[in-house]
Motif scaffolding. Structure first.
Motif, short mmCIF file in Angstrom:
data_model
loop_
_atom_site.label_atom_id
_atom_site.label_comp_id
_atom_site.label_asym_id
_atom_site.label_seq_id
_atom_site.Cartn_x
_atom_site.Cartn_y
_atom_site.Cartn_z
N ASP A 91 1.31 4.17 12.86
CA ASP A 91 1.22 3.33 11.65
C ASP A 91 -0.15 2.69 11.54
O ASP A 91 -0.73 2.62 10.46
CB ASP A 91 2.29 2.24 11.66
CG ASP A 91 3.70 2.78 11.46
OD1 ASP A 91 3.82 3.94 11.00
OD2 ASP A 91 4.66 2.05 11.76
N ARG A 92 -0.67 2.24 12.67
CA ARG A 92 -1.99 1.61 12.67
C ARG A 92 -3.06 2.65 12.34
O ARG A 92 -3.99 2.37 11.60
CB ARG A 92 -2.27 0.98 14.04
CG ARG A 92 -3.57 0.20 14.05
CD ARG A 92 -3.85 -0.41 15.39
NE ARG A 92 -2.88 -1.45 15.68
CZ ARG A 92 -2.78 -2.06 16.84
NH1 ARG A 92 -3.57 -1.72 17.83
NH2 ARG A 92 -1.88 -3.00 17.04
N ALA A 93 -2.91 3.86 12.87
CA ALA A 93 -3.88 4.92 12.58
C ALA A 93 -3.90 5.24 11.09
O ALA A 93 -4.97 5.44 10.50
CB ALA A 93 -3.55 6.17 13.39
N VAL A 94 -2.73 5.27 10.46
CA VAL A 94 -2.65 5.55 9.02
C VAL A 94 -3.26 4.40 8.22
O VAL A 94 -4.00 4.64 7.26
CB VAL A 94 -1.19 5.82 8.59
CG1 VAL A 94 -1.07 5.92 7.07
CG2 VAL A 94 -0.66 7.09 9.24
N ASP A 95 -2.99 3.17 8.62
CA ASP A 95 -3.60 2.02 7.92
C ASP A 95 -5.12 2.09 7.99
O ASP A 95 -5.81 1.83 7.01
CB ASP A 95 -3.12 0.70 8.51
CG ASP A 95 -1.70 0.36 8.11
OD1 ASP A 95 -1.20 0.94 7.12
OD2 ASP A 95 -1.09 -0.48 8.79
N ARG A 96 -5.63 2.43 9.16
CA ARG A 96 -7.09 2.53 9.32
C ARG A 96 -7.63 3.67 8.48
O ARG A 96 -8.71 3.56 7.88
CB ARG A 96 -7.43 2.71 10.79
CG ARG A 96 -7.16 1.45 11.59
CD ARG A 96 -7.34 1.65 13.07
NE ARG A 96 -7.14 0.38 13.77
CZ ARG A 96 -7.03 0.26 15.06
NH1 ARG A 96 -7.09 1.32 15.83
NH2 ARG A 96 -6.85 -0.92 15.61
N ALA A 97 -6.90 4.77 8.42
CA ALA A 97 -7.32 5.92 7.60
C ALA A 97 -7.36 5.53 6.13
O ALA A 97 -8.27 5.94 5.39
CB ALA A 97 -6.39 7.11 7.82
N ARG A 98 -6.39 4.74 5.69
CA ARG A 98 -6.39 4.28 4.29
C ARG A 98 -7.63 3.45 4.00
O ARG A 98 -8.23 3.56 2.93
CB ARG A 98 -5.12 3.48 4.01
CG ARG A 98 -3.87 4.32 4.03
CD ARG A 98 -2.62 3.51 3.71
NE ARG A 98 -2.70 3.04 2.35
CZ ARG A 98 -2.39 1.80 1.97
NH1 ARG A 98 -1.98 0.91 2.84
NH2 ARG A 98 -2.50 1.45 0.70
N ASN A 99 -8.03 2.61 4.96
CA ASN A 99 -9.24 1.80 4.76
C ASN A 99 -10.49 2.67 4.72
O ASN A 99 -11.42 2.41 3.96
CB ASN A 99 -9.34 0.72 5.84
CG ASN A 99 -8.31 -0.36 5.64
OD1 ASN A 99 -8.04 -0.78 4.53
ND2 ASN A 99 -7.70 -0.80 6.72
N VAL A 100 -10.52 3.70 5.56
CA VAL A 100 -11.65 4.64 5.53
C VAL A 100 -11.66 5.34 4.17
O VAL A 100 -12.73 5.51 3.56
CB VAL A 100 -11.56 5.67 6.68
CG1 VAL A 100 -12.61 6.76 6.52
CG2 VAL A 100 -11.72 4.97 8.03
N CYS A 101 -10.51 5.73 3.68
CA CYS A 101 -10.42 6.37 2.37
C CYS A 101 -10.95 5.43 1.29
O CYS A 101 -11.64 5.87 0.36
CB CYS A 101 -8.99 6.79 2.07
SG CYS A 101 -8.81 7.68 0.52
N SER A 102 -10.65 4.17 1.42
CA SER A 102 -11.17 3.18 0.47
C SER A 102 -12.70 3.18 0.48
O SER A 102 -13.34 3.10 -0.56
CB SER A 102 -10.63 1.79 0.81
OG SER A 102 -11.14 0.83 -0.05
N ASP A 103 -13.29 3.27 1.67
CA ASP A 103 -14.75 3.36 1.78
C ASP A 103 -15.27 4.61 1.09
O ASP A 103 -16.29 4.58 0.40
CB ASP A 103 -15.19 3.39 3.26
CG ASP A 103 -15.05 2.05 3.96
OD1 ASP A 103 -14.79 1.04 3.29
OD2 ASP A 103 -15.20 2.04 5.20
#
Length: 147
Positions: A91-103
């Motif tokens: 779940d944490r990995a996906v949240d971090r990936a979402r933030n990278v996607c935002s970048d």
């Protein structure tokens, strides 16, 4: 009889003290990976005295994309291939990936996106990522759900 009563009281008090001290060393089994410390009285007073800030509305169409279950599975598989520690907590990995996607969606430069990947994913189970691995993480995120 008085001696026997006194021994029971002393024994009960000793058990109470042992139990209290033992509870200080037990792990929290609440299931929270990262427990947030309770604010101090001073912090609580400061928060109460500040006027409430209204949350800003997200820009039209500017929400952070979320992967669907199939995309999540592809993302987790790709991250695990790069470095298994990246998905120790999926779940944490996906949240971090979402933030990278935002970048990525914000058109931040390649160097900035990779640097942010390193900041977001390093630590704990992943002591460090190489620049190449950071690039692979960006590629995994783009190819799984952030295109």
């Amino acid at each position: 009889m008085k001696r026997k009563t006194r021994n029971w009281v002393i024994g009960g008090a000793a058990l109470f003290v042992i139990g209290a001290v033992g509870s200080l060393f037990q792990d929290d089994d609440s299931g929270e990976a990262e427990a947030k410390p309770k604010p101090s009285v001073t912090e609580s007073v400061k928060k109460e005295s500040k006027p409430e800030e209204k949350p800003s509305k997200p820009a039209a169409g500017g929400g952070i994309p979320s992967p669907d279950p199939a995309q999540t599975a592809r993302l987790i598989c790709a991250l695990r291939t790069i470095e298994p520690g990246l998905v120790a907590k999926e779940d944490r990995a996906v949240d971090r990936a979402r933030n990278v996607c935002s970048d990525i969606k914000a058109d931040k430069g390649t160097a900035t996106v990779r640097a942010n990947v390193k900041l977001r994913y390093e630590g704990g189970t992943v002591p460090s990522l190489t620049d190449e691995q950071a690039g692979q993480v960006v590629t995994a995120i783009r190819s799984s759900f952030c295109n």
